[in-house]
Design an enzyme around this catalytic site. Structure first.
Site, mmCIF file in Angstrom:
data_model
loop_
_atom_site.group_PDB
_atom_site.id
_atom_site.type_symbol
_atom_site.label_atom_id
_atom_site.label_comp_id
_atom_site.label_asym_id
_atom_site.label_seq_id
_atom_site.Cartn_x
_atom_site.Cartn_y
_atom_site.Cartn_z
ATOM 1 N N ARG A 179 0.816 -1.220 0.000
ATOM 2 C CA ARG A 179 0.000 0.000 0.000
ATOM 3 C C ARG A 179 0.851 1.272 0.000
ATOM 4 O O ARG A 179 0.616 2.179 -0.800
ATOM 5 C CB ARG A 179 -0.957 0.027 1.206
ATOM 6 C CG ARG A 179 -2.207 -0.766 0.943
ATOM 7 C CD ARG A 179 -2.625 -1.532 2.153
ATOM 8 N NE ARG A 179 -1.714 -2.631 2.382
ATOM 9 C CZ ARG A 179 -1.933 -3.885 1.984
ATOM 10 N NH1 ARG A 179 -3.031 -4.202 1.377
ATOM 11 N NH2 ARG A 179 -1.045 -4.843 2.206
ATOM 12 N N THR A 180 1.823 1.343 0.896
ATOM 13 C CA THR A 180 2.581 2.589 1.007
ATOM 14 C C THR A 180 3.353 2.848 -0.294
ATOM 15 O O THR A 180 3.249 3.924 -0.879
ATOM 16 C CB THR A 180 3.528 2.530 2.221
ATOM 17 O OG1 THR A 180 2.741 2.235 3.381
ATOM 18 C CG2 THR A 180 4.246 3.847 2.431
ATOM 19 N N LYS B 159 27.295 -4.714 -1.186
ATOM 20 C CA LYS B 159 28.756 -4.767 -1.432
ATOM 21 C C LYS B 159 29.517 -4.165 -0.267
ATOM 22 O O LYS B 159 30.718 -3.932 -0.350
ATOM 23 C CB LYS B 159 29.100 -3.976 -2.697
ATOM 24 C CG LYS B 159 28.518 -4.531 -3.972
ATOM 25 C CD LYS B 159 28.971 -3.652 -5.133
ATOM 26 C CE LYS B 159 28.302 -4.053 -6.426
ATOM 27 N NZ LYS B 159 28.518 -3.050 -7.469
ATOM 28 N N ARG C 111 11.449 3.367 3.875
ATOM 29 C CA ARG C 111 10.929 2.401 4.855
ATOM 30 C C ARG C 111 12.082 1.535 5.315
ATOM 31 O O ARG C 111 12.891 1.077 4.500
ATOM 32 C CB ARG C 111 9.852 1.527 4.212
ATOM 33 C CG ARG C 111 9.493 0.330 5.052
ATOM 34 C CD ARG C 111 8.270 -0.387 4.569
ATOM 35 N NE ARG C 111 7.059 0.389 4.839
ATOM 36 C CZ ARG C 111 5.831 -0.106 4.758
ATOM 37 N NH1 ARG C 111 5.655 -1.352 4.413
ATOM 38 N NH2 ARG C 111 4.789 0.639 5.024
ATOM 39 N N HIS D 14 4.752 5.689 11.461
ATOM 40 C CA HIS D 14 4.338 5.635 10.050
ATOM 41 C C HIS D 14 3.389 6.824 9.825
ATOM 42 O O HIS D 14 2.172 6.659 9.721
ATOM 43 C CB HIS D 14 3.629 4.300 9.797
ATOM 44 C CG HIS D 14 3.418 3.948 8.362
ATOM 45 N ND1 HIS D 14 3.593 4.850 7.325
ATOM 46 C CD2 HIS D 14 3.035 2.787 7.786
ATOM 47 C CE1 HIS D 14 3.331 4.230 6.180
ATOM 48 N NE2 HIS D 14 2.989 2.989 6.433
HETATM 49 C C1 NCD Z 1 1.404 -1.257 7.845
HETATM 50 C C2 NCD Z 1 2.877 -1.027 7.978
HETATM 51 O O1 NCD Z 1 3.661 -1.399 7.102
HETATM 52 O O2 NCD Z 1 3.229 -0.464 8.989
HETATM 53 N N1 NCD Z 1 0.884 -1.288 6.597
HETATM 54 C C3 NCD Z 1 0.806 -0.166 5.818
HETATM 55 O O3 NCD Z 1 1.738 0.574 5.655
HETATM 56 N N2 NCD Z 1 -0.373 0.083 5.241
HETATM 57 C C4 NCD Z 1 0.860 -2.241 8.791
HETATM 58 C C5 NCD Z 1 1.529 -3.554 9.023
HETATM 59 O O4 NCD Z 1 2.581 -3.884 8.468
HETATM 60 O O5 NCD Z 1 0.973 -4.296 9.818
#
Ligand code: NCD
Length: 294
Positions: free
Chosen positions: A48-49, A77, A98, A126
């Site tokens: 999703r993100t 590397k 991320r 997040h």
């Molecule tokens: C979440 C995340 O990655 O923190 N999902 C998201 O970004 N929509 C939730 C999760 O991983 O449980």
């Protein structure tokens, strides 16, 4: 200016403006990101993100450069992540990052020549998920002030919950119910400034008068105790009539697929809202150089 924590947002007006723009993005988008590049760095799965940011960027006329931190990157590397981020930041206008460890995105942001958005750092935060969650609450309930929300699951390790609580503090008279097994209770630092009632009995907590049920999955990958923690499974017969169910997704057993077509299931709308909210953030950034333009 980076967007690393939801606690950076201190005024509801910042969100109000963004939400109006997100509404507009549903029907009207402008090529405000034409010839701009969003760089996406990640060492962890993301559907999703990543995809909603990528779709948002492309809908605004921009492009995306992906840097997965796997054996295709120079980190494999032996290059330090700091240097990799520094080099990558020379190629793009904005970075979405991320990382599976808390604090790494914040640390790396100081090596970047361009702003960094935290797309989830381990069991930390997040922020853009929280913004889209509050947008969804506001559009589903009609307001956020006075909302009654039950947040369920792995509250200790769910970064989406940590960021969401930061934002809920900005609104008036919000009532928060938290339900988790003992092994997964929320750290006290996230409770400050909120009216909170905690419990461990999901059936009992579901009987409360709530507008929103916000479910989370157990974060197996972040825990040494694996998946031995009991899972609360949604029983739709116990859910009050007009309560809306949200989930950041992905979900596991806590959310039976048989519930997906129930009118109270709003998590697909929530996921789609994520794209419009991210279009609004990117729109502000590429037009005004700031994510929030009150
Ligand atoms: C979440 C995340 O990655 O923190 N999902 C998201 O970004 N929509 C939730 C999760 O991983 O449980």
């Amino acid at each position: 200016m980076h967007l690393l924590s939801a606690s950076q947002i201190s005024d509801v007006r910042q969100l109000d403006q963004l939400f109006i723009l997100a509404d507009k993005m549903k029907t009207d988008s402008f090529p405000v990101a034409a010839r701009k590049l969003l760089g996406i760095v990640k060492d962890e799965g993301s559907t999703r993100t990543r995809c909603s940011f990528e779709a948002a960027m492309k809908r605004l006329g921009g492009e995306v450069v992906n840097l997965p931190l796997d054996n295709t990157s120079s980190v494999s590397k032996g290059e330090s992540l700091e240097r990799t981020v520094r080099v990558f930041s020379g190629y793009v206008d904005l970075i979405l990052m991320r990382h599976s460890k808390r604090g790494v995105v914040q640390h790396c942001s100081s090596f970047s020549d361009v702003p960094v958005i935290n797309g989830g750092d381990g069991d930390g935060e997040h922020p853009t998920q929280a913004i889209l969650d509050v947008y969804t609450i506001s559009r589903e309930v009609g307001k956020v002030d006075g909302v009654k929300i039950l947040i369920v699951g792995d509250l200790k390790c769910s970064r989406t919950v940590h960021s969401l609580l930061h934002l809920l503090k900005l609104y008036k008279d919000v009532k928060v119910y938290l339900c988790s097994p003992e092994e997964a209770v929320l750290h006290d630092e996230y409770k400050k400034g909120l009216d909170i009632t905690e419990g461990t009995d999901f059936r009992e907590m579901l009987s409360k008068d709530i507008d929103i049920l916000y479910m989370t999955r157990f974060q197996k990958e972040r825990r040494e105790d694996g998946c031995k923690i009991p899972c609360y499974v949604l029983d739709k017969d116990l859910l009050v009539e007009n309560c809306k169910v949200l989930h950041p997704l992905p979900s596991n057993d806590e959310l039976p697929e048989s519930f997906d077509n129930d009118p109270r299931a709003r998590y697909f709308v929530q996921a789609k809202n994520g794209m419009y909210v991210r279009m609004a953030l990117l729109g502000n950034f590429f037009k005004y150089g700031t994510f929030f333009n009150e």
